[in-house]
Design a protein around this motif. Structure first.
Motif, PDB file in Angstrom:
ATOM      1  N   LYS A  82       0.602  -1.220  -0.006  1.00 18.04           N
ATOM      2  CA  LYS A  82      -0.012  -0.493  -0.332  1.00 18.04           C
ATOM      3  C   LYS A  82       1.096   1.573  -0.333  1.00 18.04           C
ATOM      4  N   ILE A  83       2.028   1.381   0.805  1.00 17.94           N
ATOM      5  CA  ILE A  83       2.993   2.119   1.159  1.00 17.94           C
ATOM      6  C   ILE A  83       3.180   2.511  -0.462  1.00 17.94           C
ATOM      7  N   ILE A  84       4.107   1.639  -0.952  1.00 21.45           N
ATOM      8  CA  ILE A  84       5.233   1.865  -2.138  1.00 21.45           C
ATOM      9  C   ILE A  84       3.966   2.524  -2.947  1.00 21.45           C
ATOM     10  N   SER A  85       3.231   1.000  -3.334  1.00 18.63           N
ATOM     11  CA  SER A  85       1.732   1.673  -4.678  1.00 18.63           C
ATOM     12  C   SER A  85       1.517   3.272  -4.667  1.00 18.63           C
ATOM     13  N   GLU A  86       1.816   3.962  -2.951  1.00 19.01           N
ATOM     14  CA  GLU A  86       0.224   5.078  -3.146  1.00 19.01           C
ATOM     15  C   GLU A  86       1.901   6.253  -3.145  1.00 19.01           C
ATOM     16  N   MET A  87       2.573   5.841  -2.484  1.00 20.67           N
ATOM     17  CA  MET A  87       4.063   6.402  -2.503  1.00 20.67           C
ATOM     18  C   MET A  87       4.405   6.377  -4.361  1.00 20.67           C
ATOM     19  N   ALA A  88       4.388   5.438  -5.169  1.00 15.67           N
ATOM     20  CA  ALA A  88       4.600   6.003  -6.537  1.00 15.67           C
ATOM     21  C   ALA A  88       3.811   6.789  -7.284  1.00 15.67           C
ATOM     22  N   LYS A  89       2.384   7.081  -6.746  1.00 18.52           N
ATOM     23  CA  LYS A  89       0.865   7.648  -7.528  1.00 18.52           C
ATOM     24  C   LYS A  89       2.403   8.958  -6.961  1.00 18.52           C
ATOM     25  N   ARG A  90       2.678   9.241  -6.009  1.00 16.28           N
ATOM     26  CA  ARG A  90       2.721  10.818  -5.237  1.00 16.28           C
ATOM     27  C   ARG A  90       3.293  11.426  -6.040  1.00 16.28           C
ATOM     28  N   GLU A 128       2.304  -8.716  -5.024  1.00  5.67           N
ATOM     29  CA  GLU A 128       1.685  -7.812  -3.817  1.00  5.67           C
ATOM     30  C   GLU A 128       2.027  -6.234  -4.435  1.00  5.67           C
ATOM     31  N   ILE A 129       3.216  -6.166  -3.618  1.00  4.09           N
ATOM     32  CA  ILE A 129       3.855  -4.635  -4.154  1.00  4.09           C
ATOM     33  C   ILE A 129       3.579  -4.778  -5.715  1.00  4.09           C
ATOM     34  N   VAL A 130       4.230  -5.379  -6.001  1.00  5.09           N
ATOM     35  CA  VAL A 130       4.383  -5.184  -8.096  1.00  5.09           C
ATOM     36  C   VAL A 130       3.117  -5.392  -8.659  1.00  5.09           C
ATOM     37  N   HIS A 131       2.053  -5.798  -8.254  1.00  6.83           N
ATOM     38  CA  HIS A 131       0.812  -5.310  -8.754  1.00  6.83           C
ATOM     39  C   HIS A 131      -0.112  -4.395  -8.233  1.00  6.83           C
ATOM     40  N   ALA A 132       0.316  -4.675  -6.744  1.00  6.51           N
ATOM     41  CA  ALA A 132      -0.196  -3.001  -6.352  1.00  6.51           C
ATOM     42  C   ALA A 132       0.278  -1.894  -7.173  1.00  6.51           C
ATOM     43  N   THR A 133       1.779  -1.406  -7.214  1.00  7.08           N
ATOM     44  CA  THR A 133       2.350  -0.559  -8.442  1.00  7.08           C
ATOM     45  C   THR A 133       1.954  -0.931  -9.304  1.00  7.08           C
TER      46      THR A 133
END
Length: 325
Positions: A82-90, A128-133
């Protein structure tokens, strides 16, 4: 012979030679020097996803990108999808071409948190990390992994397949386990196995320090790209040498002492420009040690460099450089 290009996602690189991410090394000044020498892609230092989340002041400087160094790959590390994908978006609107996720860093404090190469032990979390990002951003998401965590867990092939299934655009494979750190020989055969197992681009990493080795790795593994990390320390010229060798088999003469000295001083000026006098000069100390490896009097020079605190002192220190041993 032409230069082999590399396409990752929707981005075509000029060539397939990539400056690998190294904490404390692949900062903006050094990346600019490697770009001038022809590197096809520059990987930034790894950035903590939590550091972005909590607006860590040191994190902001790590995110700086110069227009002349593009394309660059921005690398995040963390263990929370969740954090990695949200920060990638940010940070997606910043000027990077690829978002890379670090699953290869062997440093204990990173691994202890289940980050870096610690993720090699958690295939489900990798997915989960790769898919979410991939779902969170439009830019291609790539991943850097190792051969495995240790000799009992050699699972690069399994992890690479998971990365592809989760939507990853490319995978870079370092041919050593986490337990090996950087010792022993890199296992190029594991890179070949990964290349045969997935259809996304595979970037080989480990023990390439010359054009001959780059061609040998390509022949042995079939890899699509080659990542140079420690081979570039104190040696940005490696990229022009790799390109020359691929183009026509030529091996350009190594830079002479005058060229090395000029590059060191220019590197120092860039460090000061981007990091200020205090930090810029102190960070140059390790670079000078790398640049001067094998030179006459380099041991004495390293001792002197570790006391240098200004550009003028550095210049004075380098006056006595002469021939290589």
């Amino acid at each position: 012979m032409g230069i082999q290009k590399l396409t990752i996602g929707d981005v075509e690189l000029d060539n397939s030679y990539i400056l690998g991410p190294m904490a404390g090394v692949t900062d903006l000044p050094f990346r600019l020097l490697c770009r001038e020498q022809g590197a096809g892609l520059l990987c930034m230092e790894m950035v903590s996803a939590k550091g972005i989340l909590y607006n860590n002041k040191n994190t902001e400087s790590l995110l700086a990108i110069h227009p002349e160094e593009k394309p660059v790959s921005l690398q995040l590390f963390g263990s929370d999808p969740k954090i990695i994908s949200e920060m990638a978006k940010r940070i997606e609107d910043r000027e990077f071409a690829f978002l890379d996720i670090n699953m290869g860093c062997p440093v204990p404090k990173v691994v202890k948190n289940g980050e870096g190469s610690g993720l090699m032990l958690e295939p489900k979390r990798v997915y989960e990390i790769v898919h979410a990002t991939v779902k969170a951003i439009k830019k291609p998401v790539t991943v850097k992994i190792r051969k495995g965590f240790d000799d009992d867990h050699v699972n690069a092939v399994e992890i690479a397949k998971i990365i592809e299934e989760a939507g990853g655009a490319a995978v870079a494979v370092h041919g050593r386990t986490r337990e090996q750190y950087y010792s022993g020989r890199a296992d190029w055969d594991i890179i070949r196995q990964v290349k045969e197992a997935v259809s996304i681009p595979v970037i080989g990493n480990g023990d390439v320090t010359s054009g001959e080795q780059a061609i040998a790795m390509r022949k042995q593994t079939g890899c699509d790209g080659i990542m140079i990390a420690r081979g570039a320390q104190g040696n940005p010229w490696i990229f022009s040498e790799l390109l020359a060798y691929e183009r026509d088999g030529s091996i350009p003469p190594r830079p002479d002492v005058v060229q090395i000295k000029e590059t060191m001083l220019r590197h120092a000026r860039l460090q000061i420009q981007y990091k200020g006098d205090y930090l810029g000069i102190r960070e140059m100390r390790k670079h000078v040690a790398w640049y001067t490896r094998g030179m006459h009097g380099s041991t004495r020079l390293r001792e002197a460099i570790n006391k240098v605190e200004s550009y003028e002192e550095l210049e004075k220190c380098l006056e006595g450089l002469d021939h290589r041993e």
